[in-house]
Scaffold this motif. Structure first.
Motif, short mmCIF file in Angstrom:
data_model
loop_
_atom_site.label_atom_id
_atom_site.label_comp_id
_atom_site.label_asym_id
_atom_site.label_seq_id
_atom_site.Cartn_x
_atom_site.Cartn_y
_atom_site.Cartn_z
N LEU A 84 0.83 -1.21 0.00
CA LEU A 84 0.00 0.00 0.00
C LEU A 84 0.87 1.26 0.00
CD1 LEU A 84 -2.92 -1.05 2.37
CD2 LEU A 84 -3.06 -0.58 -0.09
N ILE A 85 2.01 1.22 0.67
CA ILE A 85 2.95 2.36 0.64
C ILE A 85 3.47 2.55 -0.79
CG2 ILE A 85 5.22 3.16 1.41
CD1 ILE A 85 3.06 3.59 3.52
N ILE A 86 3.77 1.45 -1.47
CA ILE A 86 4.22 1.54 -2.86
C ILE A 86 3.11 2.18 -3.72
CG2 ILE A 86 4.76 0.14 -4.91
CD1 ILE A 86 6.23 -1.80 -2.92
N ILE A 146 0.56 7.04 -6.46
CA ILE A 146 -0.49 8.06 -6.50
C ILE A 146 0.11 9.45 -6.28
CG2 ILE A 146 -2.52 8.95 -5.28
CD1 ILE A 146 -3.35 5.99 -4.88
N ALA A 147 1.04 9.56 -5.33
CA ALA A 147 1.68 10.85 -5.07
C ALA A 147 2.42 11.33 -6.32
CB ALA A 147 2.64 10.74 -3.89
N ILE A 201 2.78 10.28 2.03
CA ILE A 201 2.61 8.95 1.43
C ILE A 201 1.80 8.05 2.37
CG2 ILE A 201 3.80 6.89 0.55
CD1 ILE A 201 4.27 9.45 -1.14
N ARG A 202 2.10 8.10 3.66
CA ARG A 202 1.36 7.31 4.66
C ARG A 202 -0.13 7.70 4.63
NH1 ARG A 202 1.78 2.78 6.62
NH2 ARG A 202 -0.33 2.72 6.03
N TRP A 216 -4.38 -2.59 -8.99
CA TRP A 216 -4.23 -3.62 -10.02
C TRP A 216 -2.78 -3.71 -10.47
CZ3 TRP A 216 -5.54 -7.45 -13.28
CH2 TRP A 216 -5.09 -7.44 -14.59
N GLN A 217 -2.17 -2.56 -10.79
CA GLN A 217 -0.79 -2.53 -11.28
C GLN A 217 0.18 -3.09 -10.25
OE1 GLN A 217 -0.04 1.55 -12.38
NE2 GLN A 217 -1.80 1.57 -13.75
#
Length: 194
Positions: A57-59, A64-65, A89-90, A135-136
């Motif tokens: 989720l961090i990745i 997204i960032a 990011i968190r 998905w990615q």
């Protein structure tokens, strides 16, 4: 299948899980508590799955960032605000968790996905597609019907795939098993196998 499906199928994850299981079994032996070894093993798998899910989720949060960086950010020297700020990011990873919790289960329909996409737009706007990012990064897939021998096949993004957006033409979607423990969603269908 149970053990491996809670990893990201990375050798590192499998080694970490194996080490955790060895330590768990050793502790149970030392306490003479082998009667409840299955519970200890499930707890160890759950703890490691939480870590694997958090890392992934961090990745996704980083991706997204990066997608949200304004075009002129590098030119004006503030692109690091989007990509280098761990708290930012968190926060994005926590928003992804809220979106996953909104669905609340590991198997869901296209209608539920569309509703969740609308909910997600409150966090990321209409420009970002957090479900395609999931998905990615292997955290979301779909069930492909009409396979040979009437079998179901779960499709997760692979390195060979050229699709960057998740298909919106399927009837059933799934989250990776590590999100059950990481986010606290309900496992409702058959186990998600890879």
């Amino acid at each position: 299948d149970y053990l491996v499906r809670h990893t990201r199928l990375l050798p590192r994850d499998i080694v970490i899980l194996g080490n955790s299981l060895c330590n768990t079994i050793e502790r149970a032996k030392n306490r003479n508590d082998l009667d409840s070894i299955e519970i200890h093993i499930r707890n160890a798998v759950s703890e490691e799955a939480k870590i694997f899910g958090e890392e992934q989720l961090i990745i996704c949060g980083h991706q997204i960032a990066s997608d949200q960086i304004p075009i002129s950010a590098a030119l004006h020297g503030y692109s690091g605000t989007y990509t280098g700020n761990k708290e930012y990011i968190r926060g994005i990873a926590d928003e992804l968790k809220q979106i996953i919790k909104y669905i609340g289960k590991d198997h869901f329909t296209i209608e539920e996905l569309k509703e969740a996409r609308e909910f997600a737009s409150k966090f990321f706007g209409k420009e970002s597609d957090p479900f395609s990012i999931l998905w990615q990064n292997g955290l979301m897939g779909y069930i492909k019907n009409n396979c040979p021998k009437n079998e179901e096949k779960i499709i997760f993004k692979s390195e060979e795939s050229t699709e960057f957006a998740i298909s919106l033409e399927e009837s059933t979607y799934v989250f990776h098993s590590c999100l059950i423990d990481c986010v606290g969603i309900e496992p409702i269908g058959l186990p998600v196998l890879y």
